[in-house]
Design a protein around this motif. Structure first.
Motif, PDB file in Angstrom:
ATOM      1  N   LEU A   1       0.829  -1.213   0.000  1.00  0.00           N
ATOM      2  CA  LEU A   1       0.000   0.000   0.000  1.00  0.00           C
ATOM      3  C   LEU A   1       0.859   1.256   0.000  1.00  0.00           C
ATOM      4  O   LEU A   1       0.386   2.339  -0.345  1.00  0.00           O
ATOM      5  CB  LEU A   1      -0.875   0.033   1.264  1.00  0.00           C
ATOM      6  CG  LEU A   1      -2.175  -0.743   1.230  1.00  0.00           C
ATOM      7  CD1 LEU A   1      -2.799  -0.755   2.621  1.00  0.00           C
ATOM      8  CD2 LEU A   1      -3.130  -0.129   0.225  1.00  0.00           C
ATOM      9  N   LEU A   2       2.088   1.107   0.448  1.00  0.00           N
ATOM     10  CA  LEU A   2       2.920   2.289   0.622  1.00  0.00           C
ATOM     11  C   LEU A   2       4.317   2.048   0.042  1.00  0.00           C
ATOM     12  O   LEU A   2       5.228   1.622   0.753  1.00  0.00           O
ATOM     13  CB  LEU A   2       3.022   2.590   2.130  1.00  0.00           C
ATOM     14  CG  LEU A   2       3.616   3.928   2.511  1.00  0.00           C
ATOM     15  CD1 LEU A   2       2.809   5.067   1.940  1.00  0.00           C
ATOM     16  CD2 LEU A   2       3.685   4.044   4.028  1.00  0.00           C
ATOM     17  N   PRO A   3       4.479   2.348  -1.243  1.00  0.00           N
ATOM     18  CA  PRO A   3       5.803   2.204  -1.840  1.00  0.00           C
ATOM     19  C   PRO A   3       6.822   3.080  -1.100  1.00  0.00           C
ATOM     20  O   PRO A   3       6.448   4.127  -0.544  1.00  0.00           O
ATOM     21  CB  PRO A   3       5.606   2.700  -3.277  1.00  0.00           C
ATOM     22  CG  PRO A   3       4.133   2.684  -3.508  1.00  0.00           C
ATOM     23  CD  PRO A   3       3.475   2.857  -2.172  1.00  0.00           C
ATOM     24  N   ALA A   4       8.084   2.644  -1.109  1.00  0.00           N
ATOM     25  CA  ALA A   4       9.118   3.324  -0.308  1.00  0.00           C
ATOM     26  C   ALA A   4       9.197   4.827  -0.620  1.00  0.00           C
ATOM     27  O   ALA A   4       9.349   5.646   0.296  1.00  0.00           O
ATOM     28  CB  ALA A   4      10.461   2.648  -0.539  1.00  0.00           C
ATOM     29  N   ALA A   5       9.074   5.187  -1.902  1.00  0.00           N
ATOM     30  CA  ALA A   5       9.232   6.600  -2.261  1.00  0.00           C
ATOM     31  C   ALA A   5       8.084   7.429  -1.681  1.00  0.00           C
ATOM     32  O   ALA A   5       8.291   8.545  -1.172  1.00  0.00           O
ATOM     33  CB  ALA A   5       9.269   6.751  -3.779  1.00  0.00           C
ATOM     34  N   LEU A   6       6.875   6.868  -1.731  1.00  0.00           N
ATOM     35  CA  LEU A   6       5.719   7.582  -1.174  1.00  0.00           C
ATOM     36  C   LEU A   6       5.853   7.711   0.342  1.00  0.00           C
ATOM     37  O   LEU A   6       5.567   8.759   0.933  1.00  0.00           O
ATOM     38  CB  LEU A   6       4.424   6.836  -1.537  1.00  0.00           C
ATOM     39  CG  LEU A   6       3.132   7.404  -0.970  1.00  0.00           C
ATOM     40  CD1 LEU A   6       2.924   8.857  -1.398  1.00  0.00           C
ATOM     41  CD2 LEU A   6       1.931   6.556  -1.383  1.00  0.00           C
ATOM     42  N   ARG A   7       6.341   6.647   0.963  1.00  0.00           N
ATOM     43  CA  ARG A   7       6.563   6.668   2.413  1.00  0.00           C
ATOM     44  C   ARG A   7       7.537   7.796   2.770  1.00  0.00           C
ATOM     45  O   ARG A   7       7.291   8.572   3.694  1.00  0.00           O
ATOM     46  CB  ARG A   7       7.127   5.308   2.845  1.00  0.00           C
ATOM     47  CG  ARG A   7       7.341   5.179   4.321  1.00  0.00           C
ATOM     48  CD  ARG A   7       8.043   3.843   4.610  1.00  0.00           C
ATOM     49  NE  ARG A   7       8.787   3.938   5.846  1.00  0.00           N
ATOM     50  CZ  ARG A   7       8.300   3.610   7.034  1.00  0.00           C
ATOM     51  NH1 ARG A   7       7.092   3.156   7.141  1.00  0.00           N
ATOM     52  NH2 ARG A   7       9.027   3.754   8.118  1.00  0.00           N
TER      53      ARG A   7
END
Ligand code: AMP
Length: 435
Positions: free
Chosen positions: A237-243
């Motif tokens: 649900l939360l790709p590293a870049a978005l995180r």
């Protein structure tokens, strides 16, 4: 450790379930608890919204730690009273709880600290001014009642007629109660929603695993809004870049804002986000864990929750202690017939033991009570709209969903309904993408 958990829904059952797994926990009380919690903690039937009742209870029980689930005792100031007495508690202060308790306080906090959020048109107490303001806005318009309104305080109005009706009901007829006496108008944001939940001791923070919930009553996001019909968690649900973006543009500035304003925050902070084309923006804060997101989150917890929460209360949170199971989890809410409208209670629930025999499945109770049945055995009876949260973990989302749905299929009560598409379950069954 002796721990007092305050609240009586699925969220609190999840807390009790995980706290009990800690070797350092010797006793748990839950006020008021429910029919499922009663099997795992000693339930104490008090009004969880009443600070004086909670103080009296804590005076008697002398818990080493108190953990607050719902927002009402927080808004009513339970944290401050415990803090004065130097009693360990995981709960943000009454001022901090205004981030949830007042949409206007929350908007002012976001504006003061330059946090990304929907642009505000204005705030209104007079119906005539609110009606007049409708001429200068774009549609759809988001109207938020300032105070707590049991989930009925936000309207995304598609046209003037809908907006006028909401203004009339809140400011003129006072149908929303005291929470509806001031309105905030803001621009409607577009995008996908994501919940981001932190645990903080005001000094440092730890992000919990990402979750998504399903608010509408029926499949395909149809029907009325509910407290939540299901949730799931997977790192996808939360790709590293978005995180990273969320941490740097939202979470860090929020933490700085709290510190700059001297807001004492020890507890869970739920940040509701809209992932817009121009980046994540804050829709709302809740000063507590979400329900049923908590069930999905804690199902993946692989750490000593009692130790971590004691650390938070003592102001020495170490984010590295929060370890998570890889894979996924899901929570399906089994609701009473008619919910979220009028529903009947007092229905006998069957199949709980069979559901829990499925590997990876835990049935967390929300609206249930225990009753001694005709043959002297214990019966579990429905007592609320959202009755159970069938929660499961798995090596991936499909596996978690499959177990949860298998669990739900074992359970029955008169009128029971639940969504068949939590976490994209229906798509997965058809062979499509799961999320
Ligand atoms: P809130 O209690 O502020 O989160 O509002 C409840 C729901 O209303 C959110 O989960 C969103 O679906 C929707 N919502 C709130 N604010 C906005 C906004 N500015 N634009 C679009 N939808 C919104």
């Amino acid at each position: 450790m002796k721990i007092l958990v305050v609240g009586g829904g699925g969220r609190e059952h999840a807390l009790v379930w995980k706290l009990r797994q800690s070797p350092r926990v010797e006793k748990i009380w839950c006020a008021p608890g429910n029919g499922g919690i009663a099997a795992e903690a000693e339930c104490v039937g008090i009004d969880a919204g009443s600070v004086s009742a909670l103080v009296e209870l804590a005076e008697k029980l002398q818990p080493d730690l108190t953990v607050i689930g719902p927002e009402l005792p927080l808004v009513n100031g339970v944290s401050d009273v415990f803090h004065q007495r130097k009693w360990a508690i995981v709960a943000p202060s009454a001022q901090a709880a205004q981030l949830e308790g007042s949409k206007i306080f929350s908007k002012e906090f976001m504006e003061r600290h330059g946090l990304p959020t929907a642009r505000r048109y204005g705030t209104y107490e007079q119906a005539s001014q609110a009606y007049a303001a409708l001429d200068g806005v774009r549609w759809p318009l988001v109207i938020k009642a300032d105070g707590l309104c049991a989930g009925k305080g936000v309207l995304v109005a598609k046209d003037k007629e809908e907006a006028r009706d909401f203004i009339e009901r809140s400011l003129e007829k006072r149908e929303l109660g005291p929470g509806g006496q001031r309105l905030l108008f803001e621009e409607a944001l577009e995008g996908e929603e994501l919940s981001f939940i932190l645990l903080t001791d005001a000094r440092s923070y730890a992000a919990l695993v990402p979750t998504r919930d399903h608010k509408r009553a029926f499949d395909g996001d149809q029907g009325p809004n509910t407290g939540g019909m299901g949730a799931y968690s997977t790192d996808d649900l939360l790709p590293a870049a978005l995180r990273e973006t969320i941490l740097s543009t939202i979470v860090e500035p929020v933490m700085h804002g709290l510190a700059a304003d001297g807001i004492r925050y020890k507890g869970f902070l739920y940040i509701g986000l809209m992932l817009t084309k121009s980046g994540p923006k804050i829709l709302e804060f809740n000063c507590r864990l979400g329900d049923p997101e908590t069930q999905a989150i804690l199902a993946r917890a692989d750490f000593d929750l009692a130790e971590v929460l004691a650390d938070v209360a003592a102001g020495r949170l170490q984010a590295g202690k929060l370890k998570w199971r890889p894979g996924a989890s899901a929570c399906l809410v089994l609701a009473s017939g008619g919910y979220p409208g009028k529903f009947a209670t007092g229905k006998r629930i069957e199949g709980l033991a069979a559901a829990e025999r499925i590997p990876g499945v835990k049935v967390l109770h929300a609206g249930t009570i225990r009753q001694t049945g005709a043959s002297d055995g214990v019966e579990i009876i429905t007592s609320g709209g959202r009755v159970l949260g069938v929660t499961a973990t798995g090596s991936n989302l499909d596996a978690a969903l499959a177990s949860a749905y298998q669990g739900a299929a074992e359970i029955h009560f008169d009128g029971m309904h639940y969504r068949k598409d939590i976490g994209g379950h229906a798509a997965a069954l058809r062979g499509g993408a799961a999320v």
